[in-house]
Write a protein that holds these residues in place. Structure first.
Motif, mmCIF file in Angstrom:
data_model
loop_
_atom_site.group_PDB
_atom_site.id
_atom_site.type_symbol
_atom_site.label_atom_id
_atom_site.label_comp_id
_atom_site.label_asym_id
_atom_site.label_seq_id
_atom_site.Cartn_x
_atom_site.Cartn_y
_atom_site.Cartn_z
ATOM 1 N N PRO A 29 0.834 -1.213 0.000
ATOM 2 C CA PRO A 29 0.000 0.000 0.000
ATOM 3 C C PRO A 29 0.869 1.265 0.000
ATOM 4 C CG PRO A 29 -0.556 -1.468 1.839
ATOM 5 C CD PRO A 29 0.699 -2.001 1.220
ATOM 6 N N ILE A 30 0.393 2.281 -0.687
ATOM 7 C CA ILE A 30 1.128 3.561 -0.740
ATOM 8 C C ILE A 30 0.386 4.581 0.119
ATOM 9 C CG2 ILE A 30 1.950 5.414 -2.269
ATOM 10 C CD1 ILE A 30 3.291 2.738 -2.853
ATOM 11 N N VAL A 31 1.121 5.272 0.950
ATOM 12 C CA VAL A 31 0.524 6.304 1.791
ATOM 13 C C VAL A 31 1.197 7.634 1.464
ATOM 14 C CG1 VAL A 31 0.286 7.109 4.181
ATOM 15 C CG2 VAL A 31 -0.058 4.683 3.651
ATOM 16 N N ASP A 32 0.374 8.663 1.264
ATOM 17 C CA ASP A 32 0.902 9.993 0.954
ATOM 18 C C ASP A 32 1.131 10.741 2.270
ATOM 19 O OD1 ASP A 32 1.464 12.529 0.113
ATOM 20 O OD2 ASP A 32 -0.143 12.604 -1.389
ATOM 21 N N LEU A 66 5.906 5.067 1.195
ATOM 22 C CA LEU A 66 5.542 6.449 1.539
ATOM 23 C C LEU A 66 5.964 7.375 0.416
ATOM 24 C CD1 LEU A 66 6.806 6.721 5.235
ATOM 25 C CD2 LEU A 66 4.477 6.227 4.423
ATOM 26 N N LYS A 67 5.035 8.272 0.028
ATOM 27 C CA LYS A 67 5.460 9.295 -0.923
ATOM 28 C C LYS A 67 5.351 10.674 -0.276
ATOM 29 C CE LYS A 67 1.138 9.520 -3.474
ATOM 30 N NZ LYS A 67 0.442 9.393 -4.719
ATOM 31 N N ASN A 68 6.040 11.638 -0.830
ATOM 32 C CA ASN A 68 6.071 13.006 -0.279
ATOM 33 C C ASN A 68 6.480 13.012 1.190
ATOM 34 O OD1 ASN A 68 5.117 14.095 -2.750
ATOM 35 N ND2 ASN A 68 3.054 13.399 -2.211
ATOM 36 N N TYR A 69 7.487 12.249 1.493
ATOM 37 C CA TYR A 69 7.910 12.103 2.900
ATOM 38 C C TYR A 69 8.839 13.202 3.372
ATOM 39 C CZ TYR A 69 11.375 9.622 0.103
ATOM 40 O OH TYR A 69 12.282 9.286 -0.868
ATOM 41 N N GLY A 70 9.315 14.031 2.438
ATOM 42 C CA GLY A 70 10.039 15.233 2.858
ATOM 43 C C GLY A 70 11.560 15.148 2.820
ATOM 44 N N ILE A 71 12.122 14.033 2.341
ATOM 45 C CA ILE A 71 13.581 13.999 2.148
ATOM 46 C C ILE A 71 13.849 14.395 0.697
ATOM 47 C CG2 ILE A 71 15.644 12.521 2.033
ATOM 48 C CD1 ILE A 71 14.577 10.880 4.316
ATOM 49 N N PRO A 72 14.628 15.465 0.476
ATOM 50 C CA PRO A 72 14.864 15.891 -0.911
ATOM 51 C C PRO A 72 15.533 14.775 -1.724
ATOM 52 C CG PRO A 72 15.667 17.538 0.663
ATOM 53 C CD PRO A 72 15.310 16.323 1.453
ATOM 54 N N GLN A 73 15.000 14.519 -2.905
ATOM 55 C CA GLN A 73 15.524 13.423 -3.741
ATOM 56 C C GLN A 73 16.988 13.654 -4.122
ATOM 57 O OE1 GLN A 73 13.560 10.411 -4.454
ATOM 58 N NE2 GLN A 73 12.706 11.461 -2.691
ATOM 59 N N GLU A 74 17.396 14.942 -4.182
ATOM 60 C CA GLU A 74 18.804 15.226 -4.544
ATOM 61 C C GLU A 74 19.754 14.667 -3.488
ATOM 62 O OE1 GLU A 74 15.895 17.419 -4.770
ATOM 63 O OE2 GLU A 74 17.130 18.889 -3.689
ATOM 64 N N LYS A 75 19.296 14.678 -2.241
ATOM 65 C CA LYS A 75 20.187 14.201 -1.154
ATOM 66 C C LYS A 75 20.405 12.692 -1.295
ATOM 67 C CE LYS A 75 19.754 18.007 1.549
ATOM 68 N NZ LYS A 75 20.801 18.920 1.879
ATOM 69 N N PRO A 133 6.979 -9.082 -6.474
ATOM 70 C CA PRO A 133 7.956 -7.991 -6.578
ATOM 71 C C PRO A 133 7.526 -6.724 -5.840
ATOM 72 C CG PRO A 133 6.813 -8.327 -8.676
ATOM 73 C CD PRO A 133 6.307 -9.376 -7.740
ATOM 74 N N ALA A 134 8.517 -6.045 -5.281
ATOM 75 C CA ALA A 134 8.292 -4.709 -4.720
ATOM 76 C C ALA A 134 8.863 -3.750 -5.755
ATOM 77 C CB ALA A 134 9.018 -4.578 -3.395
ATOM 78 N N THR A 135 8.086 -3.532 -6.788
ATOM 79 C CA THR A 135 8.563 -2.772 -7.944
ATOM 80 C C THR A 135 8.949 -1.342 -7.539
ATOM 81 O OG1 THR A 135 7.021 -4.099 -9.206
ATOM 82 C CG2 THR A 135 7.897 -2.151 -10.316
ATOM 83 N N PRO A 136 10.144 -0.895 -7.939
ATOM 84 C CA PRO A 136 10.552 0.464 -7.561
ATOM 85 C C PRO A 136 9.608 1.521 -8.134
ATOM 86 C CG PRO A 136 12.368 -0.745 -8.614
ATOM 87 C CD PRO A 136 11.152 -1.578 -8.774
ATOM 88 N N MET A 137 9.326 2.516 -7.346
ATOM 89 C CA MET A 137 8.473 3.625 -7.801
ATOM 90 C C MET A 137 9.176 4.935 -7.476
ATOM 91 S SD MET A 137 4.682 2.477 -6.637
ATOM 92 C CE MET A 137 5.305 1.398 -5.372
ATOM 93 N N ASP A 138 9.187 5.838 -8.454
ATOM 94 C CA ASP A 138 9.869 7.119 -8.249
ATOM 95 C C ASP A 138 9.332 7.842 -7.020
ATOM 96 O OD1 ASP A 138 11.668 7.142 -10.196
ATOM 97 O OD2 ASP A 138 10.556 8.457 -11.588
ATOM 98 N N GLY A 139 10.218 8.337 -6.198
ATOM 99 C CA GLY A 139 9.806 9.162 -5.063
ATOM 100 C C GLY A 139 9.152 8.395 -3.935
ATOM 101 N N VAL A 140 9.218 7.058 -3.969
ATOM 102 C CA VAL A 140 8.591 6.274 -2.898
ATOM 103 C C VAL A 140 9.679 5.577 -2.069
ATOM 104 C CG1 VAL A 140 7.159 4.230 -2.399
ATOM 105 C CG2 VAL A 140 6.426 5.879 -4.121
ATOM 106 N N VAL A 141 9.604 5.750 -0.765
ATOM 107 C CA VAL A 141 10.489 4.995 0.125
ATOM 108 C C VAL A 141 9.656 3.862 0.740
ATOM 109 C CG1 VAL A 141 10.049 6.503 2.141
ATOM 110 C CG2 VAL A 141 12.096 5.093 2.100
ATOM 111 N N LEU A 142 10.244 2.685 0.789
ATOM 112 C CA LEU A 142 9.542 1.573 1.452
ATOM 113 C C LEU A 142 9.903 1.585 2.928
ATOM 114 C CD1 LEU A 142 10.127 -1.363 -1.072
ATOM 115 C CD2 LEU A 142 8.109 0.117 -0.828
ATOM 116 N N VAL A 143 8.932 1.284 3.744
ATOM 117 C CA VAL A 143 9.199 1.142 5.180
ATOM 118 C C VAL A 143 8.664 -0.224 5.577
ATOM 119 C CG1 VAL A 143 8.939 2.155 7.466
ATOM 120 C CG2 VAL A 143 8.744 3.618 5.448
ATOM 121 N N ASN A 144 9.488 -1.011 6.260
ATOM 122 C CA ASN A 144 8.999 -2.322 6.680
ATOM 123 C C ASN A 144 9.263 -2.572 8.156
ATOM 124 O OD1 ASN A 144 11.766 -2.692 5.421
ATOM 125 N ND2 ASN A 144 11.521 -4.691 6.385
ATOM 126 N N VAL A 145 8.444 -3.461 8.677
ATOM 127 C CA VAL A 145 8.499 -3.820 10.092
ATOM 128 C C VAL A 145 9.612 -4.842 10.308
ATOM 129 C CG1 VAL A 145 7.176 -5.054 11.880
ATOM 130 C CG2 VAL A 145 6.020 -3.443 10.350
#
Ligand SMILES: O=C(O)CCC(=O)C(=O)O
Ligand SMILES: [Fe+2]
Length: 318
Positions: free
Chosen positions: A6-9, A46-55, A229-241
């Motif tokens: 699931p994706i959470v904004d 998670l998308k729009n999580y606030g870490i600049p992609q350039e970093k 598969p956990a297919t990569p998505m631009d601007g999305v960070v995965l968080v797992n337990v």
């Protein structure tokens, strides 16, 4: 195949926002989405999580520069687990063994850093230290934000309780940033039957952040035992337990088995990912939050030591 994750904004409650400026309603809604994902799939995007992609891009570039160095140079920074205060460094190909069976080393190299990391490849890759330190700081903040949401979602009397067991003072002990490099599979690379880029495993601690490039290969095991598969998505960070979180919540939140497979096509493609692992402060005793005795109490450091040893890495100074 569409991802099962699931994706959470997180836009409204990302790390650029102060919790006191965000309404309880918004916090509760996000918390509910995260608990839902963690109690079913064990992963959330998670998308729009606030870490600049350039970093992130900057760290990936520096990390590659390190991994491209000759083996003899990288051997100057060998992986060490001396004690609670001194861990980190480079693991060579096939050094870590995450797969239970067959016991074959992973086709990856890693470089681990903790906040007050003592050993850096400054001479060869001067940009690595600033890029990794900055990402460590940002990942710590994001992890804290997710832990707060978990506390809210679980309805804890003090929603900050979980987040406070991974305290800022102790970040040098308990937060680990890991760069993972999966080299291209060359024609002369011998892959043993059952060997993977990263063996089947569950993570050890609280939660993990995973930033992947677009090469793909990460898979997670669903409850019916199938890998998807956990297919990569631009601007999305995965968080797992991780396992300690599962233990703590008496299995309410699930630590899902995952792996990185050798690609079937595009063998010559390399893969790079960055993970950030959090766990409670080392002397903290993890007991089930609901007061049950489903799991034996264990300290955070004992569990890290046990799991590190089980993965084939050497641990000194216990
Ligand atoms: O490289 C990845 O995408 C995953 C790595 C991983 O699962 C780990 O380091 O625990
Ligand atoms: Fe993992």
């Amino acid at each position: 195949m569409a991802s099962v994750i699931p994706i959470v904004d997180l836009e409204q409650f990302n790390i650029c926002k102060e919790p006191e400026d965000v309404s309880d309603d918004v916090q509760r809604q996000l918390a509910a989405q995260i608990i839902d994902a963690f109690s079913t799939v064990g992963f959330v995007g998670l998308k729009n999580y606030g870490i600049p992609q350039e970093k992130l891009a900057a760290l990936m570039t520096e990390a590659k520069t390190f991994f491209y160095l000759p083996e003899t140079t990288k051997r100057k920074y060998p992986y060490r687990f001396e004690n609670q205060y001194d861990r980190g460094g480079w693991c060579h190909l096939e050094q870590e063994i995450l797969n239970y069976s067959p016991r074959l080393g992973d086709l990856k190299e890693t470089f681990d850093v903790v906040k007050d990391e003592k050993v850096w490849p400054d001479d060869e890759v001067p940009g690595f230290r600033p890029a990794a330190s900055e990402l460590c700081r940002l990942c710590f903040t994001l992890s804290q934000r997710v832990l707060l949401l978990i506390g809210i979602g679980l309805g804890l009397e003090d929603p900050s309780y979980l987040k406070n067991q991974h305290s800022k003072d102790d970040i040098n002990h308990v937060g680990t940033l890991r760069c993972l490099y999966y080299p291209p599979i060359r024609q002369d690379t011998v892959i043993k039957p059952g060997q993977t880029r990263c063996g089947e495993h569950s993570d050890y601690g609280f939660i993990t952040l995973i930033f992947q490039d677009d090469a793909g290969g990460l898979e997670l095991r669903t409850r019916d035992g199938e890998f998807v598969p956990a297919t990569p998505m631009d601007g999305v960070v995965l968080v797992n337990v991780g396992d300690l979180m599962q233990r703590w919540t008496s299995d309410k939140l699930v630590s899902t088995i995952h792996r990185v497979v050798v690609p079937e096509t595009r063998l010559s493609e390399e893969r790079l990912s960055v993970a950030f692992f959090t766990r409670p402060n080392f002397d903290y005793v993890i007991k089930c939050l609901d007061g049950s005795d489903k799991y034996e109490p264990i300290t955070s450091f004992e569990q890290l030591t046990e799991r590190t040893l089980a993965s084939g890495l050497e641990v000194h100074g216990q």
